[in-house]
Design a protein around this motif. Structure first.
Motif, PDB file in Angstrom:
ATOM      1  N   ASN A  29      50.684  69.499  42.910  1.00  0.00           N
ATOM      2  CA  ASN A  29      51.413  69.133  44.283  1.00  0.00           C
ATOM      3  C   ASN A  29      51.415  70.455  45.258  1.00  0.00           C
ATOM      4  O   ASN A  29      51.254  69.961  46.422  1.00  0.00           O
ATOM      5  N   LEU A  30      51.229  71.743  44.616  1.00  0.00           N
ATOM      6  CA  LEU A  30      51.134  72.698  45.728  1.00  0.00           C
ATOM      7  C   LEU A  30      49.732  72.790  46.099  1.00  0.00           C
ATOM      8  O   LEU A  30      49.428  73.218  47.142  1.00  0.00           O
ATOM      9  N   ALA A  31      48.753  72.273  45.247  1.00  0.00           N
ATOM     10  CA  ALA A  31      47.457  72.055  45.494  1.00  0.00           C
ATOM     11  C   ALA A  31      47.283  71.042  46.685  1.00  0.00           C
ATOM     12  O   ALA A  31      46.708  71.235  47.884  1.00  0.00           O
ATOM     13  N   ALA A  32      48.171  69.907  46.693  1.00  0.00           N
ATOM     14  CA  ALA A  32      48.125  68.933  47.562  1.00  0.00           C
ATOM     15  C   ALA A  32      48.360  69.374  49.048  1.00  0.00           C
ATOM     16  O   ALA A  32      47.903  69.130  50.213  1.00  0.00           O
ATOM     17  N   LEU A  33      49.675  70.491  48.912  1.00  0.00           N
ATOM     18  CA  LEU A  33      50.112  71.006  50.101  1.00  0.00           C
ATOM     19  C   LEU A  33      49.041  71.734  50.889  1.00  0.00           C
ATOM     20  O   LEU A  33      48.920  71.606  52.104  1.00  0.00           O
ATOM     21  N   LEU A  34      48.061  72.455  50.273  1.00  0.00           N
ATOM     22  CA  LEU A  34      47.102  73.361  50.991  1.00  0.00           C
ATOM     23  C   LEU A  34      45.854  72.391  51.217  1.00  0.00           C
ATOM     24  O   LEU A  34      45.285  72.815  52.430  1.00  0.00           O
ATOM     25  N   VAL A  35      45.691  71.367  50.503  1.00  0.00           N
ATOM     26  CA  VAL A  35      44.439  70.424  50.785  1.00  0.00           C
ATOM     27  C   VAL A  35      44.943  69.634  51.968  1.00  0.00           C
ATOM     28  O   VAL A  35      44.134  69.441  53.138  1.00  0.00           O
ATOM     29  N   GLY A  36      46.150  69.410  52.111  1.00  0.00           N
ATOM     30  CA  GLY A  36      46.674  68.414  53.215  1.00  0.00           C
ATOM     31  C   GLY A  36      46.561  69.420  54.279  1.00  0.00           C
ATOM     32  O   GLY A  36      46.312  68.831  55.575  1.00  0.00           O
ATOM     33  N   PHE A  37      46.978  70.561  54.322  1.00  0.00           N
ATOM     34  CA  PHE A  37      46.824  71.386  55.342  1.00  0.00           C
ATOM     35  C   PHE A  37      45.296  71.420  55.715  1.00  0.00           C
ATOM     36  O   PHE A  37      45.005  71.507  56.943  1.00  0.00           O
ATOM     37  N   GLY A  38      44.496  71.747  54.981  1.00  0.00           N
ATOM     38  CA  GLY A  38      43.145  71.901  55.266  1.00  0.00           C
ATOM     39  C   GLY A  38      42.466  70.526  55.961  1.00  0.00           C
ATOM     40  O   GLY A  38      41.442  70.585  57.106  1.00  0.00           O
ATOM     41  N   MET A  39      42.926  69.262  55.478  1.00  0.00           N
ATOM     42  CA  MET A  39      42.344  68.286  55.956  1.00  0.00           C
ATOM     43  C   MET A  39      42.880  68.008  57.669  1.00  0.00           C
ATOM     44  O   MET A  39      42.208  67.689  58.711  1.00  0.00           O
ATOM     45  N   MET A  40      44.351  68.452  57.860  1.00  0.00           N
ATOM     46  CA  MET A  40      44.530  68.188  58.896  1.00  0.00           C
ATOM     47  C   MET A  40      44.223  69.153  60.041  1.00  0.00           C
ATOM     48  O   MET A  40      44.182  68.993  61.170  1.00  0.00           O
ATOM     49  N   ALA A  41      43.742  70.486  59.609  1.00  0.00           N
ATOM     50  CA  ALA A  41      43.364  71.535  60.536  1.00  0.00           C
ATOM     51  C   ALA A  41      42.052  70.884  61.262  1.00  0.00           C
ATOM     52  O   ALA A  41      42.068  71.054  62.452  1.00  0.00           O
ATOM     53  N   GLN A  42      41.227  70.224  60.651  1.00  0.00           N
ATOM     54  CA  GLN A  42      40.011  69.869  61.054  1.00  0.00           C
ATOM     55  C   GLN A  42      40.259  68.642  62.143  1.00  0.00           C
ATOM     56  O   GLN A  42      39.751  68.531  63.192  1.00  0.00           O
ATOM     57  N   THR A  43      41.276  67.995  61.733  1.00  0.00           N
ATOM     58  CA  THR A  43      41.617  66.743  62.525  1.00  0.00           C
ATOM     59  C   THR A  43      42.367  67.232  63.907  1.00  0.00           C
ATOM     60  O   THR A  43      42.050  66.566  65.048  1.00  0.00           O
ATOM     61  N   ILE A  44      42.955  68.349  63.820  1.00  0.00           N
ATOM     62  CA  ILE A  44      43.383  68.841  65.015  1.00  0.00           C
ATOM     63  C   ILE A  44      42.365  69.689  65.790  1.00  0.00           C
ATOM     64  O   ILE A  44      42.399  69.479  67.017  1.00  0.00           O
ATOM     65  N   VAL A  45      41.795  70.540  65.194  1.00  0.00           N
ATOM     66  CA  VAL A  45      41.111  71.634  65.865  1.00  0.00           C
ATOM     67  C   VAL A  45      39.555  70.763  66.606  1.00  0.00           C
ATOM     68  O   VAL A  45      39.461  71.088  67.624  1.00  0.00           O
ATOM     69  N   MET A  46      38.901  70.044  65.959  1.00  0.00           N
ATOM     70  CA  MET A  46      37.710  69.578  66.458  1.00  0.00           C
ATOM     71  C   MET A  46      37.577  68.719  67.412  1.00  0.00           C
ATOM     72  O   MET A  46      36.942  68.754  68.463  1.00  0.00           O
ATOM     73  N   PRO A  47      38.755  67.629  67.683  1.00  0.00           N
ATOM     74  CA  PRO A  47      38.824  66.804  68.899  1.00  0.00           C
ATOM     75  C   PRO A  47      39.013  67.918  70.064  1.00  0.00           C
ATOM     76  O   PRO A  47      38.533  67.675  71.029  1.00  0.00           O
ATOM     77  N   GLN A  48      39.824  68.713  69.989  1.00  0.00           N
ATOM     78  CA  GLN A  48      40.078  69.805  71.275  1.00  0.00           C
ATOM     79  C   GLN A  48      38.685  70.323  71.697  1.00  0.00           C
ATOM     80  O   GLN A  48      38.473  70.667  72.815  1.00  0.00           O
ATOM     81  N   LEU A  49      38.023  70.877  70.677  1.00  0.00           N
ATOM     82  CA  LEU A  49      36.711  71.661  70.991  1.00  0.00           C
ATOM     83  C   LEU A  49      35.768  70.797  71.466  1.00  0.00           C
ATOM     84  O   LEU A  49      35.129  70.757  72.507  1.00  0.00           O
ATOM     85  N   LEU A  50      35.691  69.429  70.982  1.00  0.00           N
ATOM     86  CA  LEU A  50      34.617  68.487  71.481  1.00  0.00           C
ATOM     87  C   LEU A  50      35.261  67.909  73.003  1.00  0.00           C
ATOM     88  O   LEU A  50      34.268  67.762  73.847  1.00  0.00           O
ATOM     89  N   GLN A  51      36.287  67.946  73.291  1.00  0.00           N
ATOM     90  CA  GLN A  51      37.074  67.694  74.674  1.00  0.00           C
ATOM     91  C   GLN A  51      37.053  68.585  75.602  1.00  0.00           C
ATOM     92  O   GLN A  51      37.320  68.398  76.950  1.00  0.00           O
ATOM     93  N   LEU A  52      36.762  69.966  75.296  1.00  0.00           N
ATOM     94  CA  LEU A  52      37.158  71.076  76.092  1.00  0.00           C
ATOM     95  C   LEU A  52      35.921  71.107  77.148  1.00  0.00           C
ATOM     96  O   LEU A  52      34.717  70.804  76.786  1.00  0.00           O
ATOM     97  N   PRO A  53      35.978  71.571  78.517  1.00  0.00           N
ATOM     98  CA  PRO A  53      34.971  71.499  79.356  1.00  0.00           C
ATOM     99  C   PRO A  53      34.036  72.263  79.077  1.00  0.00           C
ATOM    100  O   PRO A  53      34.038  73.472  78.411  1.00  0.00           O
ATOM    101  N   THR A  54      32.765  71.943  79.399  1.00  0.00           N
ATOM    102  CA  THR A  54      31.441  72.797  79.317  1.00  0.00           C
ATOM    103  C   THR A  54      31.553  74.056  80.050  1.00  0.00           C
ATOM    104  O   THR A  54      31.032  75.153  79.781  1.00  0.00           O
TER     105      THR A  54
END
Length: 471
Positions: A277-302
């Motif tokens: 369960n503790l590992a699930a907390l950190l892996v869940g953190f890891g999964m959501m981090a890329q879901t949040i960060v990558m779309p912002q970087l993709l949409q940021l103006p050139t």
């Protein structure tokens, strides 16, 4: 000869029926997970669409997170007491009701209620995972759990391009009519094709425990998800998180004294369950981090010099392969579980997730590079998510299977909520002269995501070794 033929026919029928049930559970879990990303493409338009402020409109996203967090342990416990099939039908029916409410109304309060009910659909997934062991032959269990677990990421990834396409060419209400149609199909499939399985143990549902846990989770999650908006040092943020922690401690003390608790804390304290369960907390953190960060970087103006200037629809399409990667890795995860067991499989998955972030740290100049980084990360998530329920189910009594998987799913969601808050803090604290997050801010997010994933691998290493068939 006749007897042998009958046995073979019965076995073939059993296998075919099991595969159909797995397909139904996987499809329905995928539909439920779509609710998490359904409104992201219209998030900036919500204040105008709902005739409210931007601060209020953000609750349309938060409401579904809260609904999902509250329902997972509750749905799991109910499934253990009254049977899994009724709970699957109930969660799908709540998703249907919530979707219809959102589709027919633009009144802010009604939409919030609808989004909470849509969030309740997340209770379907841990119950579906726990049902697999009851209705499928042992040789199919690992593959089925891998596939259903993968829907958690696949649904979120596919939801972005589907929702963006529908909003661009139709209207935002069509998002909810699509959700209502999927929910109706889920109800019919659960009612007609999912077999009823007698509960391993009957008992009393802990209503006070359910209310106490819900109150604690809502307080903590609201404080965490709104902290960046309200200010992390504000009375509202600190007060809610503090109240939530106190409620959670009081809830734990209460549960320990119950003969039939909502969550058996003695079971969750077992080392294999606790560290999973503790590992699930950190892996869940890891999964959501890329879901949040990558779309912002993709949409940021050139114009920023590092932004990739993609539209919402293009961003969704660039992100979709990473979600599909989780599904493609399901058979690989299944073979890993069979050969090496859940412990080593989870460690490998967390390390692969970290490798995806490390790749993204060095290569983020082109959209395809971010897509590749996301694919590597989500391959790790798919491996890790498949192993967690396997570890949980191998170490808890059968009559606590659904509730224990529900708690594990809750820990993943909590990790995702914390990731959202941490990523927001990092990106808003690293702003360029143009007012956008700096390139280093994005890279720092990748490093934090990698660190969380490696932390999950380290925690998993403390899970006691056992027979691979069990652990």
């Amino acid at each position: 000869m006749s007897s042998t033929h009958n046995i073979e026919t019965e076995e073939a029928y059993s296998t075919a029926r099991s595969r159909l049930i797995i397909l139904v559970l996987g499809f329905s879990s995928l539909c439920a997970s779509l609710m998490q990303s359904l409104v992201i493409p219209v998030q900036s338009q919500l204040p105008e669409l709902l005739h409210t402020s931007a601060a209020n409109a953000s609750w349309v996203v938060t409401a579904t997170l809260l609904g999902g967090a509250v329902v997972m342990p509750v749905a799991g416990r109910l499934a253990d007491l009254i049977g899994k099939r009724p709970v699957l039908i109930a969660t799908a029916s709540l998703m249907l009701l919530g979707s219809v409410l959102c589709a027919v109304s633009d009144v802010f309060g009604i939409v919030i209620v609808g989004r909470v009910l849509q969030g309740f659909a997340m209770g379907y997934i841990p119950v579906a995972i726990s049902l697999v062991r009851d209705v499928t032959p042992p040789r199919l269990v690992n593959g089925a759990i891998s596939g259903i677990s993968a829907t958690l990421g696949v649904g979120g990834a596919l939801g972005l391009p589907i929702a963006a396409w529908m909003v661009q060419y139709y209207s935002w209400n069509m998002l909810f009519w699509l959700a209502a149609t999927l929910a109706a199909i889920m109800v019919v499939l659960a009612a007609t094709l999912i077999p009823g399985v007698k509960p391993a143990k009957t008992g009393r549902f802990d209503y006070i425990g359910a209310i106490g846990l819900a109150a604690a989770l809502v307080a903590i999650l609201v404080g965490v998800t709104k902290g960046n908006e309200w200010g992390w040092a504000s009375f509202s943020t600190l007060g809610l998180i503090g109240v939530g922690v106190l409620l959670l401690l009081a809830w734990g003390f209460f549960e320990l004294k119950q003969d039939e608790p909502l969550v058996d804390l003695h079971t969750t304290a077992k080392l294999p369950v606790l560290f999973t369960n503790l590992a699930a907390l950190l892996v869940g953190f890891g999964m959501m981090a890329q879901t949040i960060v990558m779309p912002q970087l993709l949409q940021l103006p050139t114009a920023t010099g590092y932004g990739l200037g993609q539209t919402m629809l293009q961003t969704g399409l660039w992100m979709a392969p990473s979600g599909l990667m989780m599904l493609l890795f399901s058979p690989i995860s299944s073979r890993m579980l069979t050969r090496w067991g859940g412990r080593l499989t989870l460690i490998i998955g967390a390390i692969v997730l970290a490798a995806g972030y490390v790749f993204g740290f060095f290569f983020l100049e082109q959209p395809w590079q971010l897509t590749l980084a996301g694919c590597i990360a989500c391959a790790g998530v798919g491996i890790a998510y498949a192993s967690m329920p396997t570890l949980i189910l191998a170490n808890v009594p059968r009559h606590e299977a659904a509730s224990s998987v529900g708690v594990n799913s809750l820990m993943r969601s909590m990790g995702g909520a914390v990731a959202g808050a941490v990523m927001a803090i990092v990106l808003t604290s690293q702003l360029s002269e143009l007012g956008a997050p700096t390139e280093w801010g994005f890279k720092l997010c990748f490093l934090i995501g990698a660190g969380a994933a490696l932390g999950g691998a380290l925690l998993t290493s403390f899970v006691p070794r056992g027979n691979p068939a069990q652990h």
